[in-house]
Design a protein around this motif. Structure first.
Motif, mmCIF file in Angstrom:
data_model
loop_
_atom_site.group_PDB
_atom_site.id
_atom_site.type_symbol
_atom_site.label_atom_id
_atom_site.label_comp_id
_atom_site.label_asym_id
_atom_site.label_seq_id
_atom_site.Cartn_x
_atom_site.Cartn_y
_atom_site.Cartn_z
ATOM 1 N N ILE A 210 -29.431 47.126 56.054
ATOM 2 C CA ILE A 210 -29.499 47.508 54.644
ATOM 3 C C ILE A 210 -30.785 46.945 54.053
ATOM 4 O O ILE A 210 -31.444 46.069 54.640
ATOM 5 C CB ILE A 210 -28.288 47.012 53.828
ATOM 6 N N SER A 211 -31.142 47.448 52.886
ATOM 7 C CA SER A 211 -32.329 46.974 52.176
ATOM 8 C C SER A 211 -31.899 46.361 50.850
ATOM 9 O O SER A 211 -30.999 46.876 50.175
ATOM 10 C CB SER A 211 -33.297 48.128 51.919
ATOM 11 N N MET A 212 -32.559 45.261 50.475
ATOM 12 C CA MET A 212 -32.263 44.619 49.197
ATOM 13 C C MET A 212 -33.566 44.219 48.516
ATOM 14 O O MET A 212 -34.555 43.877 49.172
ATOM 15 C CB MET A 212 -31.376 43.388 49.385
ATOM 16 N N ALA A 213 -33.575 44.281 47.192
ATOM 17 C CA ALA A 213 -34.739 43.896 46.393
ATOM 18 C C ALA A 213 -34.252 43.417 45.034
ATOM 19 O O ALA A 213 -33.173 43.806 44.572
ATOM 20 C CB ALA A 213 -35.700 45.077 46.223
ATOM 21 N N VAL A 214 -35.041 42.575 44.395
ATOM 22 C CA VAL A 214 -34.711 42.062 43.062
ATOM 23 C C VAL A 214 -35.518 42.832 42.035
ATOM 24 O O VAL A 214 -36.751 42.783 42.057
ATOM 25 C CB VAL A 214 -35.021 40.560 42.943
ATOM 26 N N PRO A 215 -34.873 43.567 41.129
ATOM 27 C CA PRO A 215 -35.638 44.272 40.095
ATOM 28 C C PRO A 215 -36.330 43.286 39.166
ATOM 29 O O PRO A 215 -35.820 42.205 38.888
ATOM 30 C CB PRO A 215 -34.570 45.084 39.353
ATOM 31 N N ARG A 216 -37.487 43.646 38.694
ATOM 32 C CA ARG A 216 -38.310 42.753 37.878
ATOM 33 C C ARG A 216 -37.581 42.263 36.634
ATOM 34 O O ARG A 216 -37.719 41.113 36.222
ATOM 35 C CB ARG A 216 -39.610 43.473 37.486
ATOM 36 N N TRP A 217 -36.774 43.148 36.022
ATOM 37 C CA TRP A 217 -36.124 42.788 34.766
ATOM 38 C C TRP A 217 -35.067 41.702 34.918
ATOM 39 O O TRP A 217 -34.604 41.132 33.931
ATOM 40 C CB TRP A 217 -35.506 44.033 34.108
ATOM 41 N N LEU A 218 -34.704 41.359 36.165
ATOM 42 C CA LEU A 218 -33.779 40.245 36.376
ATOM 43 C C LEU A 218 -34.484 38.900 36.316
ATOM 44 O O LEU A 218 -33.842 37.871 36.166
ATOM 45 C CB LEU A 218 -33.091 40.385 37.735
ATOM 46 N N GLY A 219 -35.810 38.896 36.434
ATOM 47 C CA GLY A 219 -36.528 37.638 36.489
ATOM 48 C C GLY A 219 -36.297 36.950 37.822
ATOM 49 O O GLY A 219 -36.052 37.584 38.848
ATOM 50 N N LEU A 220 -36.365 35.627 37.823
ATOM 51 C CA LEU A 220 -36.117 34.854 39.043
ATOM 52 C C LEU A 220 -34.620 34.926 39.344
ATOM 53 O O LEU A 220 -33.799 34.432 38.572
ATOM 54 C CB LEU A 220 -36.564 33.410 38.860
ATOM 55 N N ALA A 221 -34.263 35.537 40.440
ATOM 56 C CA ALA A 221 -32.844 35.773 40.727
ATOM 57 C C ALA A 221 -32.628 35.981 42.214
ATOM 58 O O ALA A 221 -33.561 36.209 42.985
ATOM 59 C CB ALA A 221 -32.341 36.989 39.945
ATOM 60 N N GLN A 222 -31.370 35.901 42.587
ATOM 61 C CA GLN A 222 -30.960 36.162 43.964
ATOM 62 C C GLN A 222 -29.751 37.100 43.943
ATOM 63 O O GLN A 222 -28.855 36.963 43.105
ATOM 64 C CB GLN A 222 -30.577 34.864 44.672
ATOM 65 N N ILE A 223 -29.759 38.082 44.854
ATOM 66 C CA ILE A 223 -28.633 38.993 45.011
ATOM 67 C C ILE A 223 -28.071 38.779 46.408
ATOM 68 O O ILE A 223 -28.818 38.783 47.391
ATOM 69 C CB ILE A 223 -29.066 40.460 44.831
ATOM 70 N N ARG A 224 -26.754 38.595 46.492
ATOM 71 C CA ARG A 224 -26.101 38.342 47.778
ATOM 72 C C ARG A 224 -25.032 39.405 48.031
ATOM 73 O O ARG A 224 -24.353 39.849 47.098
ATOM 74 C CB ARG A 224 -25.473 36.943 47.791
ATOM 75 N N ALA A 225 -24.895 39.793 49.298
ATOM 76 C CA ALA A 225 -23.889 40.780 49.690
ATOM 77 C C ALA A 225 -23.157 40.275 50.925
ATOM 78 O O ALA A 225 -23.760 40.110 51.987
ATOM 79 C CB ALA A 225 -24.543 42.127 49.972
ATOM 80 N N GLU A 226 -21.872 40.010 50.782
ATOM 81 C CA GLU A 226 -21.048 39.497 51.869
ATOM 82 C C GLU A 226 -20.102 40.597 52.342
ATOM 83 O O GLU A 226 -19.211 41.028 51.601
ATOM 84 C CB GLU A 226 -20.235 38.297 51.394
ATOM 85 N N PRO A 227 -20.263 41.106 53.577
ATOM 86 C CA PRO A 227 -19.388 42.176 54.050
ATOM 87 C C PRO A 227 -17.987 41.653 54.360
ATOM 88 O O PRO A 227 -17.827 40.548 54.892
ATOM 89 C CB PRO A 227 -20.092 42.664 55.322
#
Length: 389
Positions: free
Chosen positions: A113-130
């Motif tokens: 899969i592909s993941m990216a942080v959109p600019r409008w979130l600022g400094l952030a992390q997105i996590r995905a646990e299957p």
């Protein structure tokens, strides 16, 4: 001046695109051409894909143009005051391709899969646990702003293609527990900087239907027709540029791939992974690969196409004489044969098909097209992040 532009671009990338806008809430409302009056449901579909919010361009030698998509500016302002619903979070993460999953995947490749942080979130992390225990977890982004741009950039690059494990042929319903968390910026100690909410700002599930098929061509179908072939041909260019080597700078020939998605939208959903054979009197002198992508934000600054989605690829042609433009009879003996391939098309997440055509084009045509596209000022400095090239 070009060196200064290079430093500005490097600083932008090293900070992960997280910079504070010197615009008050009132001023943003004046600049958004009515976006401030739209509801959140109306605003979300207007957001551009993650990593395309800011367009850095070198319009002419020594001139840097830096524009942020107005919907991204408005979204950043809204998140300081509004809270998204679960369905809005799911929609926006998919719409901006912050989490991207292909509906079909070839059985002979580990599922990714592909993941990216959109600019409008600022400094952030997105996590995905299957919830499928046979698959690995995935994440993107940082929770603490780093003073080094290299390793965060490498991790961010790797997040765009995260292999989670093998899936058996057939249909799968994949459920992920997703968390969006804001981190702490190195600017947080500055009393003049506005405070942003830290910690987890959304948790929820996201479900994807995936069919594991036999081959990559069933996952990303090959296509070719006269109209698409002509569009790919018009996307190519060639020219001369200064290239720095261990022996010092020298002039070298190059060929690039710069699809005009704003004018020909189908190129935005068509993977362009090409083999390029340089021919002299129809005899192959060298072969290269060119992939039009947006993986390297710095390389994409070389694109002269308009629109928020820009793709770019380039390679040097070491055996083409640097002074070829001045010798018409010799120039006529050189051509390029182009073929579409499945190489790495799975990583071109914007595409749901791949170009599979073939044609041969005179070098003279590509030299002319490049001059017509960029004008007398040229493209500006050709740059790329070294580990992404």
């Amino acid at each position: 001046m070009r060196f200064a532009c290079f430093i500005v671009a490097i600083m932008y990338l090293c900070l992960g695109g997280v910079v504070e806008d010197d615009v008050s809430d009132g001023e943003a409302g004046e600049q958004d051409t009515g976006l401030g009056q739209k509801s959140m449901d109306e605003l979300l579909p207007l957001l551009p894909p993650a990593d395309t919010e800011v367009s850095i361009r070198f319009r002419e030698p020594g001139s840097l143009e830096d524009r942020e998509h107005p919907a991204s500016v408005e979204m950043e302002r809204r998140l300081k005051k509004e809270t998204l619903s679960d369905e809005q979070w799911r929609f926006v993460l998919l719409h901006t391709r912050s989490i991207c999953v292909r509906p079909k995947w070839p059985a002979d490749e580990p599922f990714a899969i592909s993941m990216a942080v959109p600019r409008w979130l600022g400094l952030a992390q997105i996590r995905a646990e299957p919830r499928d225990g046979t698959l690995s977890s995935a994440k993107v982004g940082e929770l603490i702003q780093s003073f080094s741009g290299t390793f965060p950039a490498m991790r961010y690059r790797d997040a765009k293609y995260q292999m989670l494990g093998r899936l058996e042929p057939g249909r799968h319903t994949l459920v992920f527990d997703v968390a969006v968390e804001r981190g702490r910026s190195i600017w947080a100690l500055d009393p003049d900087m506005p405070e942003e909410e830290e910690g987890v700002i959304w948790e929820g599930t996201m479900t994807f239907e995936v069919e594991v098929v036999e081959t990559v061509d069933l996952a990303v179908p090959p296509v070719s027709d006269p109209e698409l072939d002509a569009a790919v041909r018009a996307s190519l260019g060639a020219g001369l540029r200064e290239w720095h080597t261990n022996e010092g700078p020298r002039m070298t020939a190059f060929v690039n791939l710069d699809p005009d998605i704003a004018r020909i939208p189908v190129l935005g959903r068509t993977a362009l992974s090409l083999t390029v054979d340089l021919l002299h009197d129809d005899v192959v002198q060298e072969s290269r690969r060119i992939i039009a992508s947006r993986w390297d934000t710095l390389s994409v600054t070389s694109s002269v196409s308009d629109g928020p989605l820009r793709l770019y690829g380039s390679t040097n042609l070491g055996t083409l004489p640097a002074g070829i433009e001045d010798d018409e009879s010799e120039l006529a003996r050189w051509s390029i044969r182009v073929q579409g391939t499945p190489y790495r098309v799975l990583a071109l997440w914007d595409a749901d098909q791949r170009w599979a055509g073939e044609f041969t084009v005179p070098i003279s045509e590509l030299l002319r097209q490049e001059k017509e596209r960029v004008g007398p000022g040229g493209r500006g400095p050709e740059m790329s992040t070294p580990f992404m090239r």
